[in-house]
Enzyme design. Structure first.
Site, PDB file in Angstrom:
ATOM      1  N   GLY A  23      21.991  32.145  33.165  1.00  0.00           N
ATOM      2  CA  GLY A  23      20.979  33.200  33.146  1.00  0.00           C
ATOM      3  C   GLY A  23      19.605  32.586  33.303  1.00  0.00           C
ATOM      4  O   GLY A  23      19.329  31.497  32.795  1.00  0.00           O
ATOM      5  N   ALA A  70       5.280  24.985  44.424  1.00  0.00           N
ATOM      6  CA  ALA A  70       5.816  24.927  45.785  1.00  0.00           C
ATOM      7  C   ALA A  70       7.046  25.808  45.910  1.00  0.00           C
ATOM      8  O   ALA A  70       7.876  25.872  45.004  1.00  0.00           O
ATOM      9  CB  ALA A  70       6.178  23.489  46.152  1.00  0.00           C
ATOM     10  N   LYS A  97      28.981  18.816  35.490  1.00  0.00           N
ATOM     11  CA  LYS A  97      28.460  18.868  34.115  1.00  0.00           C
ATOM     12  C   LYS A  97      29.202  17.896  33.203  1.00  0.00           C
ATOM     13  O   LYS A  97      28.586  17.189  32.399  1.00  0.00           O
ATOM     14  CB  LYS A  97      28.575  20.288  33.571  1.00  0.00           C
ATOM     15  CG  LYS A  97      27.611  21.242  34.261  1.00  0.00           C
ATOM     16  CD  LYS A  97      27.849  22.676  33.840  1.00  0.00           C
ATOM     17  CE  LYS A  97      26.896  23.606  34.560  1.00  0.00           C
ATOM     18  NZ  LYS A  97      27.258  25.012  34.394  1.00  0.00           N
ATOM     19  N   LEU A 105      21.055  25.685  26.429  1.00  0.00           N
ATOM     20  CA  LEU A 105      21.666  25.177  25.184  1.00  0.00           C
ATOM     21  C   LEU A 105      21.344  23.700  24.981  1.00  0.00           C
ATOM     22  O   LEU A 105      21.378  22.928  25.940  1.00  0.00           O
ATOM     23  CB  LEU A 105      23.191  25.329  25.228  1.00  0.00           C
ATOM     24  CG  LEU A 105      23.760  26.747  25.262  1.00  0.00           C
ATOM     25  CD1 LEU A 105      25.280  26.695  25.356  1.00  0.00           C
ATOM     26  CD2 LEU A 105      23.348  27.512  24.013  1.00  0.00           C
ATOM     27  N   THR A 126      14.938  23.481  41.937  1.00  0.00           N
ATOM     28  CA  THR A 126      15.644  23.785  43.174  1.00  0.00           C
ATOM     29  C   THR A 126      17.062  23.230  43.026  1.00  0.00           C
ATOM     30  O   THR A 126      17.393  22.650  42.005  1.00  0.00           O
ATOM     31  CB  THR A 126      14.992  23.075  44.375  1.00  0.00           C
ATOM     32  OG1 THR A 126      15.266  21.661  44.264  1.00  0.00           O
ATOM     33  CG2 THR A 126      13.494  23.271  44.407  1.00  0.00           C
TER      34      THR A 126
END
Ligand code: ADP
Ligand code: ASP
Ligand code: MG
Length: 816
Positions: free
Chosen positions: A798, A505, A684, A615, A557
């Site tokens: 990345g 999707a 995080k 990682l 997303t």
């Protein structure tokens, strides 16, 4: 003497009948043969529909009759193209006339008795066997046609008549004694009672006719010719990679057929087993295939399980109540009531508390069963000793069959854990003491998935198919699809995982293809025409409805709306792989409830890429915790973007330009302000803190912004403009640090359950001093890693590494 039986598909049209003729030609070349035929495929169903239409007074029965007439006439025309069609045409035509007048009679009296229906049904087998006999004659193969109704004697239980073997065997022997040729052709399925009225032996009963003949005539073999090359490990219409069973013993074959393997009609085995006559299942369309040999003792196979079958349209009756405990006779009365109503009991379970008895019957008898059982227990129900019978429909029985199951422990454990992993609820379980069969009652909507999952578990050399749905095909999503394409064969070969992307999707569209989307052209598929227009918002619903085994959902997303789908998915035992950080960093309650759901429903909720992209940060932390270590301090550079920005900002270019470069190179969040404000780093460290066992909320994280507040007003473009305006501010931060020989790093830390994020100036000796480019580093100081921390370090942003992290989570979920 050989008995050959050809099923409906073998005589479905002229072309197939020609194949039958060739098989019979070869078989009868040097041996006496009896050939038994079914009606042309679909004819019996057509005749039933015709009779029912007439009973309703519906003239539509004429249309049905015309269809039946046309099919037979077309076959006759093609079969006898170069010869004389008239005798067989005339025969079929006159039989059809008779059929029409009987059915017209049904329409007039508006009643279709079982007796009349049997008479109507006999047309199918009579016509097909006559056609085959005539064709054999036309080809110069001498044969005699006999009417099975004059040979097979039954009681008058129309539709499901019981055979009088003594009389039948006598007549069959007489017939053979009198016959002048070595090849006899007969209709299957039909018989007659003492009054001479036509009866039938139950749907699929031609197999039974053939077995009765084989036993009566001491045939050396019974061959059942059908449209598959033998008995398979599961119904080939359900499971793609079924395996053919080369040899099987009578008991197993009987068990398989009784529990739904339609390839042979269950009563068939009995007469041949009694005489030790082997049965071979052969394929009319691939006559050279070996097929399956059913015999007294077959060589043991290496498989624990012989086959997996299912029966649909099951109703579960539950009789419950405290008044049942310890009082003998309740079950007898229940079964007597069912038996008087001629309701066949397929499966029984009773709990040892004796509070309930659970019985499976065919769905069509559910109302009748309720009526007769409630009447039987009227007195006890009125007294409140037992509850009225509960009759629930929409179930199926799933059965694992095999003689060798008793030698292996853990078969049922494996069966139920496999079903559990796939969110398949088990309503009741029964295992015969022969241990040849383990049956489970499940919801019919789960049958396909259940049979496929179990087949994969027990028959596929450990191969497992993963059905993956990917939502979000931006930079990371596209890389993931590319990696999946590249690694497909490797995963199959080395990990026995067949990962198929079955759903894809973007923000506008959802494409689903259960066969697997071709990953070399997914862009065309997603933008090309499609039969159905599914909306991305419907993804969870579609996944739940498709109900595919081993389903995994990857959210690539940054959309909060997608997170709303997670609970539905986890509850369906679909694993959720979130690259999206919204869920794990939302309120603690939501985060923990998703984890709970995953635990409860045997699914996975994995989000490794939420911290440090590819990682192994969260997994490392989880491993530390699971092994009993305690995390005392976490210090981390968690923003690839900010690290890149501060590593590259040396005053030669504007700060805003360096940020722009980071965004262009794909290191930032879609909205770079999430990175620059420290919000992304805060999310995080919040996730790490939670995984380390702290109940923190976003608001608990100390965040001292280094950007002037004015930068956060307006659009992303306004943000860049304002940053450029504020260049002096950034320059001062850089110069202040530089003048003391320090470097700027954006650092997150967790100390004693307190988390903070912010810009710090660090000296050359610091663990983070040499972090270059977009690298991330996480230092775990724990009880075991007290002096020197455990360090996880590497590229922390990345598309490629992030995609690889999602990939790893998918594999983790797939293997669990
Ligand atoms: P016929 O018309 O020849 O009597 P049936 O339709 O009655 O044929 O039976 C053959 C069908 O049985 C196959 O086409 C297959 O779909 C179905 N089937 C169900 N379970 C099995 C199984 N375990 N092995 C082989 N076939 C099976
Ligand atoms: N023609 C019958 C049926 O369809 C019997 C058979 O094919 O075996 O049930
Ligand atoms: Mg059949």
């Amino acid at each position: 003497m050989k008995v050959l039986k050809f099923g409906g598909s073998s005589v479905a049209n002229a072309e197939n009948i020609q194949k039958v003729v060739e098989i019979v030609r070869q078989a009868s070349a040097d041996e006496a043969c009896v050939v038994v035929l079914s009606a042309m495929q679909g004819t019996t169903d057509g005749l039933i529909e015709m009779g029912r239409a007439a009973e309703r007074g519906d003239d539509g029965f004429i249309g049905k009759l015309t269809q039946i007439r046309d099919r037979h006439n077309t076959a006759i025309d093609l079969l006898f193209r170069n010869g004389n069609t008239s005798p067989i045409s005339e025969f079929v035509e006159s039989t059809l006339h008779e059929l029409e007048s009987i059915t017209e009679g049904v329409r007039r009296v508006r009643e279709l008795t079982p007796k009349t229906l049997d008479r109507i049904l006999s047309f199918g087998e009579i016509a097909s066997s006559r056609m085959v006999a005539a064709k054999l004659t036309a080809e110069g193969i001498e044969n005699e046609w006999h009417d099975s109704r004059l040979l097979v004697r039954t009681d008058s239980n129309h539709g499901f008549a019981a055979v009088d073997f003594a009389e039948t065997n006598k007549r069959l022997k007489e017939m053979i004694g009198k016959s002048k040729t070595l090849l006899r052709v007969l209709p299957g399925f039909i018989a007659s009672d003492t009054g001479g009225y036509t009866t039938t032996l139950g749907r699929g009963g031609s197999d039974y006719t053939a077995a009765i003949f084989a036993a009566a005539l001491d045939a050396e073999i019974l061959e059942i010719w059908t449209d598959v090359s033998g008995m398979m490990t599961a119904d080939p219409r359900f499971v793609r990679n079924v395996q053919q069973i080369p040899r099987i013993n009578y008991r197993e074959a009987m068990e398989l057929s009784h529990f739904g393997a339609k390839v042979i009609y269950p009563p068939t085995i009995q007469p041949v087993m009694a005489k030790g006559i082997p049965v071979r299942i052969k394929n009319t369309f691939a006559p050279d295939d070996e097929g399956t040999l059913i015999e007294a003792e077959s060589a043991p196979s290496s498989e624990m399980v012989r086959g997996i079958t299912s029966i649909d349209e099951i109703c579960v009756l539950s009789l419950e109540g405290s008044g049942m405990v310890g009082i003998p006779g309740f079950s007898k009365r229940l079964f007597d009531a069912l038996s008087r109503a001629e309701i066949n009991v397929i499966l029984i379970t009773q709990s040892s508390s004796e509070h309930s008895i659970c019985v499976a019957i065919e769905e069509k008898y559910s109302e009748l069963a309720k009526r007769v059982v409630d009447r039987e227990f009227e007195y006890e129900i009125n007294l409140g000793k037992i509850d009225p019978l509960k009759a629930e429909s929409g179930f199926s029985i799933l059965a694992l069959v095999g003689d060798r199951m008793k030698e292996h422990t853990g078969v049922s454990g494996k069966m139920f854990s496999t079903l559990g992993h796939n969110g398949i609820n088990i309503h009741a379980i029964a295992q015969g003491s022969s241990e040849r069969n383990i049956s489970a009652i499940i919801n019919s909507k789960d049958v396909r998935k259940a049979v496929n999952t179990l087949h994969e578990e027990f028959f596929s050399d450990g191969r497992k198919q993963i059905n993956l749905f990917v939502v979000g095909v931006g930079t990371v999503g596209s890389r993931l699809l590319e990696q999946l394409r590249q690694q497909h064969d490797y995963l199959l070969e080395n990990m026995r995982l067949n990962v198929r992307v079955v759903g894809l999707a973007n923000s506008k569209r959802l494409i689903v293809d259960e066969e697997g989307i071709d990953l070399s052209r997914w862009k065309d598929v997603l933008s090309g025409p499609s039969d159905s227009e599914l909306k991305p918002a419907e993804t969870a619903k579609v996944i739940a409805e498709r109900n595919l085994r081993n389903s995994v959902f990857a959210d690539i997303t940054a959309d909060a709306a997608v997170v709303e789908m997670y609970p539905t998915l986890l509850e369906k035992s679909v694993s959720v792989i979130a690259c999206n950080k919204v869920a794990a960093s939302s309120e603690y309650k939501k985060y923990s409830s998703l984890k709970d759901l995953a635990r409860e429903y045997n699914s996975n909720f994995l989000f490794e890429t939420n911290v440090g992209a590819g990682l192994p940060v969260i997994n490392t932390l989880n491993d530390l915790m699971r092994s009993g270590d305690q995390v005392n301090l976490i210090e981390a550079v968690l923003s690839g973007t900010l690290n890149f920005v501060f590593n590259n900002y040396d005053g030669s270019r504007k700060f805003a330009d360096v940020v722009r470069q980071a965004q262009d190179e794909g290191y930032t969040e879609p909205d770079p302000r999430l990175d620059l404000s420290g919000t992304d780093v805060a999310r995080k460290i919040l996730i790490l803190a939670r995984e380390a066992g702290h109940r923190l909320e976003m608001a608990d994280i100390e965040n001292v912004p280094f950007l002037p507040a004015s930068c956060f007003e307006g659009s992303v473009e306004d943000f860049y403009a304002e940053m450029a305006e504020q260049e002096d501010h950034f320059r001062k931060l850089l110069d202040d640090a530089g003048s003391q020989g320090l470097k700027l790093k954006y650092i997150a830390s967790l100390v004693d359950g307190k988390a903070s994020v912010g810009l710090q100036s660090i000296g050359p000796g610091h663990n983070f001093a040499n972090l270059s480019g977009k690298d991330n580093a996480v230092l775990f100081y724990t009880n075991r890693y007290a002096d020197q921390p455990l360090v996880v370090k590497g590229a922390g942003a990345g598309a490629d590494v992030t995609a690889a992290g999602v990939f790893a989570d998918i594999i983790r979920a797939a293997r669990s």
